[in-house]
Design a protein around this motif. Structure first.
Motif, mmCIF file in Angstrom:
data_model
loop_
_atom_site.group_PDB
_atom_site.id
_atom_site.type_symbol
_atom_site.label_atom_id
_atom_site.label_comp_id
_atom_site.label_asym_id
_atom_site.label_seq_id
_atom_site.Cartn_x
_atom_site.Cartn_y
_atom_site.Cartn_z
ATOM 1 N N ALA B 344 0.799 -1.398 -0.079
ATOM 2 C CA ALA B 344 0.068 -0.077 -0.031
ATOM 3 C C ALA B 344 1.062 1.210 0.032
ATOM 4 C CB ALA B 344 -1.116 -0.019 1.156
ATOM 5 N N ALA B 345 1.864 1.207 0.863
ATOM 6 C CA ALA B 345 2.825 2.272 1.030
ATOM 7 C C ALA B 345 3.465 2.760 -0.508
ATOM 8 C CB ALA B 345 3.699 2.001 2.111
ATOM 9 N N LEU B 346 3.858 1.655 -1.215
ATOM 10 C CA LEU B 346 4.369 1.706 -2.509
ATOM 11 C C LEU B 346 3.438 2.384 -3.530
ATOM 12 C CD1 LEU B 346 6.638 -1.388 -3.108
ATOM 13 C CD2 LEU B 346 6.985 0.878 -4.170
ATOM 14 N N TYR B 347 2.288 1.853 -3.397
ATOM 15 C CA TYR B 347 1.382 2.426 -4.371
ATOM 16 C C TYR B 347 1.092 4.015 -4.108
ATOM 17 C CZ TYR B 347 -0.835 -0.795 -7.477
ATOM 18 O OH TYR B 347 -1.047 -1.669 -8.703
ATOM 19 N N ILE B 348 1.058 4.089 -2.693
ATOM 20 C CA ILE B 348 0.501 5.636 -2.437
ATOM 21 C C ILE B 348 1.779 6.344 -2.695
ATOM 22 C CG2 ILE B 348 0.019 7.068 -0.409
ATOM 23 C CD1 ILE B 348 -1.541 4.573 0.737
ATOM 24 N N PHE B 349 2.751 6.116 -2.267
ATOM 25 C CA PHE B 349 4.131 6.816 -2.745
ATOM 26 C C PHE B 349 4.246 7.054 -4.119
ATOM 27 C CE2 PHE B 349 8.534 7.048 -3.909
ATOM 28 C CZ PHE B 349 8.974 8.158 -3.186
ATOM 29 N N LEU B 350 4.135 6.223 -5.034
ATOM 30 C CA LEU B 350 4.095 6.246 -6.400
ATOM 31 C C LEU B 350 3.255 7.124 -6.905
ATOM 32 C CD1 LEU B 350 5.349 2.664 -7.498
ATOM 33 C CD2 LEU B 350 6.770 4.749 -7.556
ATOM 34 N N ASN B 351 2.011 7.202 -6.380
ATOM 35 C CA ASN B 351 0.804 7.795 -7.103
ATOM 36 C C ASN B 351 1.285 9.411 -6.488
ATOM 37 O OD1 ASN B 351 -1.042 6.721 -8.798
ATOM 38 N ND2 ASN B 351 -1.647 5.422 -6.850
ATOM 39 N N MET B 352 1.569 9.450 -5.310
ATOM 40 C CA MET B 352 2.118 10.645 -4.699
ATOM 41 C C MET B 352 3.006 11.411 -5.861
ATOM 42 S SD MET B 352 3.035 12.044 -1.038
ATOM 43 C CE MET B 352 5.090 11.474 -1.390
ATOM 44 N N MET B 353 3.952 10.693 -5.850
ATOM 45 C CA MET B 353 5.040 11.115 -6.848
ATOM 46 C C MET B 353 4.477 11.598 -8.122
ATOM 47 S SD MET B 353 7.626 11.262 -4.912
ATOM 48 C CE MET B 353 8.790 11.799 -6.077
ATOM 49 N N ALA B 354 3.734 10.893 -8.951
ATOM 50 C CA ALA B 354 3.154 11.061 -10.127
ATOM 51 C C ALA B 354 2.357 12.350 -9.767
ATOM 52 C CB ALA B 354 1.994 10.040 -10.429
ATOM 53 N N ASP B 355 1.604 12.591 -8.883
ATOM 54 C CA ASP B 355 0.872 13.899 -8.673
ATOM 55 C C ASP B 355 1.654 15.029 -8.886
ATOM 56 O OD1 ASP B 355 -1.674 12.617 -8.913
ATOM 57 O OD2 ASP B 355 -2.168 12.725 -6.913
ATOM 58 N N ILE B 356 2.585 14.636 -7.831
ATOM 59 C CA ILE B 356 3.585 16.198 -7.650
ATOM 60 C C ILE B 356 4.399 16.319 -9.059
ATOM 61 C CG2 ILE B 356 5.663 16.726 -6.608
ATOM 62 C CD1 ILE B 356 4.916 15.105 -4.007
ATOM 63 N N ILE B 357 4.852 15.431 -9.567
ATOM 64 C CA ILE B 357 5.679 15.464 -10.968
ATOM 65 C C ILE B 357 4.465 16.275 -11.802
ATOM 66 C CG2 ILE B 357 6.470 14.535 -13.153
ATOM 67 C CD1 ILE B 357 7.617 12.564 -11.241
ATOM 68 N N ALA B 358 3.365 15.652 -11.736
ATOM 69 C CA ALA B 358 2.263 16.344 -12.530
ATOM 70 C C ALA B 358 1.911 17.784 -12.526
ATOM 71 C CB ALA B 358 0.900 15.601 -12.478
ATOM 72 N N ILE B 359 2.061 18.160 -10.943
ATOM 73 C CA ILE B 359 1.942 19.640 -10.392
ATOM 74 C C ILE B 359 2.974 20.534 -10.873
ATOM 75 C CG2 ILE B 359 1.743 21.055 -8.418
ATOM 76 C CD1 ILE B 359 0.226 18.688 -7.144
ATOM 77 N N ILE B 360 4.173 20.067 -10.876
ATOM 78 C CA ILE B 360 5.366 20.661 -11.280
ATOM 79 C C ILE B 360 5.506 20.986 -12.722
ATOM 80 C CG2 ILE B 360 7.731 20.646 -11.317
ATOM 81 C CD1 ILE B 360 7.917 18.826 -8.700
ATOM 82 N N ALA B 361 4.961 19.884 -13.591
ATOM 83 C CA ALA B 361 4.839 19.803 -14.800
ATOM 84 C C ALA B 361 3.942 20.778 -15.515
ATOM 85 C CB ALA B 361 4.794 18.415 -15.652
ATOM 86 N N ASN B 362 3.073 21.030 -14.935
ATOM 87 C CA ASN B 362 1.955 21.995 -15.358
ATOM 88 C C ASN B 362 1.591 23.027 -14.524
ATOM 89 O OD1 ASN B 362 -0.411 23.077 -16.427
ATOM 90 N ND2 ASN B 362 -1.649 21.058 -16.656
ATOM 91 N N PRO B 363 1.985 24.282 -14.739
ATOM 92 C CA PRO B 363 2.069 25.263 -13.682
ATOM 93 C C PRO B 363 0.757 25.803 -13.243
ATOM 94 C CG PRO B 363 3.540 25.729 -15.304
ATOM 95 C CD PRO B 363 2.889 24.693 -15.486
ATOM 96 N N ARG B 364 -0.079 25.361 -14.321
ATOM 97 C CA ARG B 364 -1.679 25.746 -14.252
ATOM 98 C C ARG B 364 -2.223 25.055 -13.101
ATOM 99 N NH1 ARG B 364 -3.139 25.626 -20.237
ATOM 100 N NH2 ARG B 364 -1.734 23.974 -19.793
ATOM 101 N N LEU B 365 -1.864 23.980 -12.813
ATOM 102 C CA LEU B 365 -2.469 23.223 -11.752
ATOM 103 C C LEU B 365 -2.202 23.682 -10.315
ATOM 104 C CD1 LEU B 365 -1.780 19.536 -12.462
ATOM 105 C CD2 LEU B 365 -3.952 20.643 -12.605
ATOM 106 N N ARG B 366 -1.282 24.764 -10.160
ATOM 107 C CA ARG B 366 -0.818 25.201 -8.981
ATOM 108 C C ARG B 366 -1.936 26.332 -8.610
ATOM 109 N NH1 ARG B 366 5.105 26.410 -10.420
ATOM 110 N NH2 ARG B 366 5.298 24.480 -11.806
ATOM 111 N N HIS B 367 -2.504 26.968 -9.499
ATOM 112 C CA HIS B 367 -3.187 28.206 -9.416
ATOM 113 C C HIS B 367 -4.523 27.906 -9.698
ATOM 114 C CE1 HIS B 367 0.391 30.224 -8.368
ATOM 115 N NE2 HIS B 367 1.090 29.706 -9.615
ATOM 116 N N PRO B 368 -5.300 27.426 -9.072
ATOM 117 C CA PRO B 368 -6.407 26.884 -9.593
ATOM 118 C C PRO B 368 -7.472 28.504 -9.426
ATOM 119 C CG PRO B 368 -6.121 26.196 -7.299
ATOM 120 C CD PRO B 368 -5.050 26.773 -7.656
ATOM 121 N N ARG B 369 -8.451 28.150 -10.072
ATOM 122 C CA ARG B 369 -9.438 29.542 -10.198
ATOM 123 C C ARG B 369 -10.195 29.425 -9.042
ATOM 124 N NH1 ARG B 369 -11.062 28.477 -16.223
ATOM 125 N NH2 ARG B 369 -9.867 26.571 -15.523
#
Lengths: 529, 369
Positions: B344-369
């Motif tokens: 479970a920890a592995l799954y959660i960790f990898l998903n978290m990393m994916a989300d964080i990378i997605a946030i970093i890769a797409n600046p718009r996700l950081r500034h929601p309306r």
């Protein structure tokens, strides 16, 4: 023709046939004298063990949860492991099943078979260099008697009241006479360890032909030859490697690609395919294990002996052996003993499939409606198929069997020995007495047919203490007839142990005691380059 | 999902949402929380922090949520294990269980205590990295898992470093040759590979490379005394199987994501500028397709560690999956629970990393309306 030649050669290799006998048989088969002579010499030469080499076995039954402590060994993998590094007090003869000396050189019962004196072998050394003493053996037996050790041999040890050393002899006092005591000491849990394993049960130090060099539960075990072994007729290879292979296809692939020399548990369904590989040899040994359908004699509707007989006659044993075991087995006769036991009661008529008799008894029982049979493939390989086959053969006798497939998970705790009619499996026991007193006497721990008969209990108890073999054999005959005709056991088949090896493996002993040459496979075979 | 409200049309990828509902859902809910806090005007320290460094705040929130999720999972694992039919004592002793022996074992293991007590004892130990001792073998679970997890990660690592670049590269190639022969070929082959069950691929590889030609090592058993060379040779076949199994999924996702971006206006501009096809894909389209691709990669990475039981069994590889299955069979609870928690920890960790990378890769996700 070639098959018969191979058979003759094998007999010679196993030491079952001498030159004269061989020539006679070969001549009768039309082989010239000169050719027969060469054949015998080749076969006899192959019988001489060669030393050296690295033996690899791919075995089913290993688990990451396996314990190093022989008291807690349960799996097939650990069975072979402990037999490779350890020794018993007594061993069994591979062909007759009788007790033969191991760490005990000889033994002597008292007249009532209740006190036994064992002379312990001298000059035997443990792998750590310590010399074996009677004390080590006493401690070993004591440890297995202690409930805290959770020993698998606890049931066997129960009848031993006192364990003591008398000088350099071992004395065992039983609560009641038992002519089979030496055989009880062959239980594979009772590996003799230094100081009985009290200091460190997990050390894997014994007196066996091989020393453990590494062990990873559920993965692999490696061994090197014990140079100080007290025996010369075993331990032919330099090193042994047991590899855990729980997948049947993986085992077959490993064997046919030559990555391992021996595999166990060959599926009867694939054995014919495997046979086609030119380098592979199928090793099947008659065993005591049997596949059973069990009815509770004290639960309706199975408390009616006519219904039980009807269900017994409705079983097509020959078809079962052919279809479920692929022919690798023998038909059973509704009592849990076969010809591999000493004192087997011969001449009991074989019960056969008889729809008319089944219908007769069924009618007489007055039962109507279907009979519910619970099964699962964990009961024995092919148990669900067997149940459906049984359903078909019973239908012809007008008996309707409803087959219910139960989940394999929890089968042993929720179905077997709980539900009144189910499928199950029994491994053999070293003696008839043990088989009966484990599962058929009233107070047996696993009386899974609820066979509660005072006269039967008394008979088994009397036979146990009887030292006269003829009388004893007679008693076991009576016992067999009682189980066969009045018990709740339907025993369609005894399964063979089906293993396979490459042709490099020589000297495999078909031990009737148990699977994989009674666990001694690694210590008995040699490699022929 | 959240994508509809926060993202531009070029990033609306229905396939992404379908692939990984859990992680996108989590990211979405985060975004809403910060958004509402910001719009209320009463600035708490946390809200101010969110305003000044939204990226760090988001990541911290995402991390906290992961920890909470892990706790919830631990409860589920414990409950699930409790609910299994049959207990350790009877299952371990199997057909040879006497009432006496069963009672002894249960008492020794403290199975007579209430479930809540046992749960907190277990959790307390697990937090300190101590998973107790295996009931069956009496070995330290942490030690065993250390070894097994090492093996699993070793295998997964090699499968990943081969399959990820291969998948992304092939995906880009497929886009470049869209609807032409190479694209079709890549598609057909990868579809075929994904349609075959992994044990079948494994058996085929064994048959060809071990049984018939004998060029590959089989079985893939690894152990302590092996050299790195021997280890690599041992894992060649299972690695190949895993690569074939996960390749198609990642490749097709890459292809779909890039194709989606390729239809947007700025790619058209790049084309009009006269840039070469591959350059457009690599420099302009690919970065905007990172989020969905990373999600699929994370899922596949997790699968490579926790979902490969069948491959481990077929190749006789001593990894985590086999360890857990062995433990479940005998109801060796400490091991089952520890494995479950680590998975479970592995799954959660990898998903978290994916989300964080997605946030970093797409600046718009950081500034929601």
């Amino acid at each position: 023709m070639t098959e018969y030649k191979d058979f003759l050669a094998q007999q010679v290799m196993l030491g079952k046939m001498n030159r004269r006998e061989f020539m006679g048989r070969a001549a009768a088969f039309g082989i010239t004298l000169a050719a027969a002579g060469t054949m015998f010499d080749t076969a006899a030469k192959a019988q001489e063990p060669k030393r050296g080499g690295h033996l690899k076995l791919g075995l089913e039954g290993a688990s990451a949860t396996d314990s190093r402590d022989p008291a807690k060994n349960l799996s097939q993998f650990m069975f072979v492991t402990s037999r490779t590094w350890g020794d018993m007090i007594v061993e069994t003869d591979p062909l007759t099943g009788k007790a033969v000396p191991a760490l005990a050189e000889s033994w002597e019962p008292s007249a009532d078979a209740a006190t036994w004196t064992f002379t312990i072998r001298k000059g035997v050394k443990f792998h750590d260099g310590k010399e074996l003493t009677v004390d080590d053996i006493v401690k070993t037996l004591e440890r297995h008697t202690d409930e805290k050790a959770e020993s698998g041999a606890l049931g066997v040890m129960k009848s031993i009241k006192e364990i003591k050393a008398d000088g350099d002899k071992l004395v065992l006092v039983l609560s009641e006479g038992n002519a089979d005591l030496p055989l009880l000491l062959t239980d594979y849990h009772l590996v003799v360890q230094p100081n009985g394993g009290l200091d460190n049960p997990d050390a894997m130090i014994g007196t066996g032909p091989y020393k453990v060099t590494s062990f990873e539960p559920g993965v692999r075990a490696t061994f090197e030859r014990n140079q100080d072994d007290w025996r010369t007729d075993r331990g032919f290879v330099d090193s042994v490697e047991l590899i855990a292979m729980n997948d049947a296809t993986a085992r077959i692939a490993a064997l046919s690609s030559g990555q391992v020399h021996f595999i166990n548990r060959v599926d009867p369904k694939t054995v014919d395919l495997l046979k086609r590989a030119p380098t592979v040899e199928i090793l099947n040994t008659s065993g005591r294990g049997h596949y059973v359908f069990i009815m509770h004699c004290n639960t309706a509707p199975f408390d009616n002996n006519d219904l039980r007989l009807a269900l017994k006659y409705a079983m097509d044993r020959e078809t079962m052996v052919q279809k479920i075991l692929g022919g690798y087995g023998k038909v059973g006769n509704d009592f849990p003993i076969n010809g591999t036991y000493a004192l087997f009661p011969e001449g009991i008529e074989q019960r056969a499939y008889d729809p008319d008799k089944a219908a007769f008894h069924y009618k007489k029982s007055g039962h109507s409606g279907s009979v519910l049979l619970r099964t699962s493939d964990v009961a024995f390989p092919g148990a669900v198929d067997a149940a459906v086959l049984y359903q078909e053969s019973a239908k012809k006798a007008g008996i309707e069997i409803e087959v219910k497939r139960e989940p394999g998970d929890g089968y042993w705790s929720n179905v077997w020995n709980v539900q009144p009619f189910s499928t199950s499996y029994w491994g053999g026991r070293p003696t008839q007495d043990q088989m009966y007193s484990t599962a058929y006497t009233s107070k047996a721990d696993w009386n899974d047919t609820r066979f509660l008969r005072e006269d039967f209990d008394k008979l088994i108890l009397a036979a146990r203490a009887e030292l006269d073999e003829a009388k004893r054999k007679d008693m076991y005959r009576t016992a067999a007839m009682m189980v066969r005709d009045e018990g709740g056991l339907i025993l369609p088949m005894f399964n063979d142990f089906v293993n396979a090896s490459t042709k490099q493996i020589k000297g495999y002993v078909h031990d009737i005691g148990n699977d994989m040459s009674n666990g001694y496979v690694a210590t008995r075979v040699w490699l022929d380059a | 999902m959240a994508g509809g409200s926060t993202q531009g049309p070029e990033l609306t990828l229905p396939a992404t949402a379908g692939e990984n509902p859990q992680s996108s859902g989590v990211a979405g809910s985060n975004t809403t929380v910060t958004g509402s806090a910001g719009s209320q005007g009463t600035l708490s320290p946390w809200a101010r922090f969110t305003k000044s460094s939204p990226l760090v705040a988001l990541i911290l929130q995402r991390f906290a949520l992961s920890v909470a999720l892990l706790f919830a999972v631990s409860l589920l694992i414990f409950g699930g294990v409790e609910a299994l039919p049959g207990d350790f004592a009877t299952t371990y002793l199997g057909q040879s269980a006497t009432p006496q022996a069963v009672a002894n074992i249960r008492k020794d293991l403290g199975l007579d205590q209430p479930a809540a007590t046992r749960y907190f004892q277990w959790l307390g130990g697990a937090l300190q990295g101590d998973f107790g001792t295996s009931w069956a073998s009496k070995n330290s679970v942490s030690e065993q898992i250390g070894k097994r997890l090492g093996n699993s990660l070793f295998l997964a690592f090699f499968a990943a470093i081969i399959s990820i670049p291969l998948a992304v590269g092939l995906g880009m190639l497929a886009v470049h040759f869209r609807d032409r022969l190479p694209d079709r070929l890549i598609n057909v082959v990868s579809l075929a590979a994904i349609s075959l069950p992994e044990f079948f691929i494994g058996y085929l590889l064994i048959m060809f490379f071990a049984v018939q030609t004998g060029i590959a090592t089989f079985p893939a058993t690894v152990y302590d005394t092996m050299t790195i060379g021997e280890r690599l040779s041992a894992i060649a076949l299972p690695t190949a199987t895993l690569v074939l199994v996960v390749l198609a999924h990642m490749m097709r996702m890459t292809r779909a994501a890039i194709l989606n971006v390729m239809s947007s206006a700025y790619v058209e501009t790049a084309e009009l500028k006269g840039l070469s096809g591959l350059r457009i894909i690599a420099k302009h389209a690919a970065p905007n397709a990172i989020a969905p691709v990373v999600n699929v990669i994370a899922l596949n990475l997790a699968y490579l560690v926790v979902g490969v039981v069948v491959v481990e069994v077929v190749f006789v590889y001593p990894g985590m999956g086999q360890y857990m299955v062995d433990a479940v069979t005998v109801r060796d609870m400490p091991v089952v629970q520890a494995c479950g928690l680590i998975f479970a920890a592995l799954y959660i960790f990898l998903n978290m990393m994916a989300d964080i990378i997605a946030i970093i890769a797409n600046p718009r996700l950081r500034h929601p309306r």
